[in-house]
Design an enzyme around this catalytic site. Structure first.
Site, mmCIF file in Angstrom:
data_model
loop_
_atom_site.group_PDB
_atom_site.id
_atom_site.type_symbol
_atom_site.label_atom_id
_atom_site.label_comp_id
_atom_site.label_asym_id
_atom_site.label_seq_id
_atom_site.Cartn_x
_atom_site.Cartn_y
_atom_site.Cartn_z
ATOM 1 N N ASP A 9 0.855 -1.204 0.000
ATOM 2 C CA ASP A 9 0.000 0.000 0.000
ATOM 3 C C ASP A 9 0.888 1.251 0.000
ATOM 4 O O ASP A 9 0.835 2.074 0.922
ATOM 5 C CB ASP A 9 -0.962 -0.002 1.209
ATOM 6 C CG ASP A 9 -0.224 0.089 2.549
ATOM 7 O OD1 ASP A 9 -0.828 0.634 3.506
ATOM 8 O OD2 ASP A 9 0.931 -0.370 2.650
ATOM 9 N N ASN A 39 -2.530 2.836 3.326
ATOM 10 C CA ASN A 39 -2.026 4.179 3.652
ATOM 11 C C ASN A 39 -2.841 5.268 2.958
ATOM 12 O O ASN A 39 -3.108 6.325 3.531
ATOM 13 C CB ASN A 39 -0.563 4.309 3.213
ATOM 14 C CG ASN A 39 0.366 3.534 4.120
ATOM 15 O OD1 ASN A 39 0.200 3.529 5.323
ATOM 16 N ND2 ASN A 39 1.336 2.837 3.523
ATOM 17 N N THR A 125 3.045 -5.951 2.657
ATOM 18 C CA THR A 125 3.542 -4.833 3.477
ATOM 19 C C THR A 125 2.440 -3.818 3.769
ATOM 20 O O THR A 125 2.713 -2.673 4.142
ATOM 21 C CB THR A 125 4.714 -4.105 2.777
ATOM 22 O OG1 THR A 125 4.231 -3.562 1.536
ATOM 23 C CG2 THR A 125 5.875 -5.050 2.524
ATOM 24 N N ASN A 168 -1.292 -1.848 9.841
ATOM 25 C CA ASN A 168 -1.665 -2.860 8.845
ATOM 26 C C ASN A 168 -2.677 -3.856 9.404
ATOM 27 O O ASN A 168 -3.602 -4.269 8.714
ATOM 28 C CB ASN A 168 -0.424 -3.625 8.353
ATOM 29 C CG ASN A 168 0.457 -2.775 7.451
ATOM 30 O OD1 ASN A 168 0.001 -1.766 6.896
ATOM 31 N ND2 ASN A 168 1.716 -3.146 7.325
ATOM 32 N N ASP A 242 8.562 -1.357 6.054
ATOM 33 C CA ASP A 242 8.330 -2.370 5.022
ATOM 34 C C ASP A 242 9.604 -2.933 4.391
ATOM 35 O O ASP A 242 9.654 -4.132 4.082
ATOM 36 C CB ASP A 242 7.396 -1.814 3.943
ATOM 37 C CG ASP A 242 6.023 -1.494 4.509
ATOM 38 O OD1 ASP A 242 5.346 -0.590 3.988
ATOM 39 O OD2 ASP A 242 5.620 -2.144 5.492
HETATM 40 O O1 RIB Z 1 2.528 0.452 10.757
HETATM 41 C C1 RIB Z 1 3.411 0.565 9.670
HETATM 42 C C2 RIB Z 1 2.798 0.009 8.435
HETATM 43 O O2 RIB Z 1 1.617 0.732 8.116
HETATM 44 C C3 RIB Z 1 3.706 0.152 7.207
HETATM 45 O O3 RIB Z 1 3.465 -0.913 6.330
HETATM 46 C C4 RIB Z 1 3.257 1.441 6.598
HETATM 47 O O4 RIB Z 1 3.491 1.476 5.183
HETATM 48 C C5 RIB Z 1 1.780 1.388 6.862
HETATM 49 O O5 RIB Z 1 1.180 0.592 5.854
HETATM 50 CA CA CA Z 2 2.811 -0.453 4.033
#
Ligand code: RIB
Ligand code: CA
Length: 314
Positions: A9, A39, A125, A168, A242
């Protein structure tokens, strides 16, 4: 050589993970990149993934749009961290790389069905919606997965999006529950380890001296990405969450982990998305993940800078 699918994302840190992965064709065969809402909304995450393919000169890698919403919950985004575009700090242009017509979930299913057993590594990720949907749609893909290496969760670090939850997992706890219970080897880069790889000024200076488009894009994105977490935590730099997944694929010896049970809260609104990691084995719950808890941060940045420097000076 690992055959991998990156589900992401972008997000600056996803974008840097993509650049790291695409810089290493001798070790990583990227079958495809699937975008998920997280995101920022899906139309931006897929656009940002395609932009990274342009910067890396890797328009040979197909990019797919996956799910625009979590399985059950309303989408929660993080423009406060990543900016309106999702990759603020990078030059935003219309990508040359095209978007595939196939849905990202269908690509994941088809690519896995076409593969040998235990042959594909999934590298999520972002929120786990696409991965969970693929598993639900076609459970027979599971035996094709040799490892899932994901960024998500937190134990000692606490949550970054609520007191209890990492972003995430919080965005799609139901999807995360499906993935963590799928029975395949799952390596987890939670905040406990990602908060050890901070983009300090010294490290950002070294990245700024990389004289190619990937280096310039990474430096620009880090300048923006740094501001939120340094203000929030008073830390000397933002955590490169990530890229820890890709660094593990390239140099697993940089990391230290422990097989533990990890369970996701999917009921309580107070602790929704919390990852309960049984680090001290106080229960007899199955040890379903390899929980990463230590990393050689200098070695991580040496790898990142070495690999970004490999791109031609375009
Ligand atoms: O909490 C960090 C995660 O959330 C990372 O993957 C960042 O890109 C967001 O997606
Ligand atoms: Ca991410």
């Amino acid at each position: 050589m690992r055959s991998i699918i990156i589900d992401c994302d972008p997000g600056q840190d996803d974008a840097i993970a993509l650049l790291l992965a695409m810089s290493s064709p001798d070790e990583l065969k990227i079958l495809g990149i699937t975008a998920v809402a997280g995101n920022v909304p899906l139309e931006l995450t897929e656009r940002n993934a395609r932009l990274m393919c342009d910067i890396a000169g890797r328009t040979d890698i197909p990019v797919f749009a996956g799910c625009a919403q979590p399985l059950r919950r309303k989408l929660r985004t993080a423009e406060n961290v990543h900016g309106r575009t999702g990759i603020d700090g990078a030059d935003i242009v219309e990508p040359k790389q095209l978007l595939e017509a196939q849905h990202g979930v269908d690509f994941i299913v088809d690519a896995l069905l076409a593969a040998e057993d235990d042959s594909i590594t999934l590298v999520p990720t972002g929120p786990l919606t696409n991965i969970a949907m693929a598993i639900e749609k076609k459970p027979s893909i599971l035996r094709k997965i040799n490892e899932i290496v994901l960024m998500g969760g937190a134990m000692r670090e606490g949550g970054n999006s609520t007191p209890s939850a990492e972003f995430n997992i919080l965005v799609d706890p139901q999807a995360a529950d499906i993935v963590f219970c799928c029975g395949r080897p799952t390596t987890v880069m939670g905040l406990d380890v990602t908060h050890q790889v901070l983009a300090t000024p010294e490290r950002r200076d070294r990245i700024r001296r990389i004289d190619n488009n990937a280096g310039r894009a990474t430096a620009g994105m880090l300048d923006f990405f740094n501001r939120h977490d340094t203000a929030k935590y008073g830390s000397p730099g933002a955590p490169l969450h990530d890229p820890c997944t890709v660094a593990y694929l390239l140099k697993p010896e940089l990391f230290e982990g422990k097989h533990c049970n990890l369970a996701v809260e999917t009921e309580s609104e107070l602790t929704m998305g919390h990852t309960a990691v049984d680090f001290w084995h106080v229960t007899d719950r199955p040890r379903n993940v390899l929980w990463m808890h230590a990393v050689d941060a200098d070695g991580f940045y040496a790898l990142l800078i070495d690999r970004l420097s490999r791109y031609e000076n375009a």
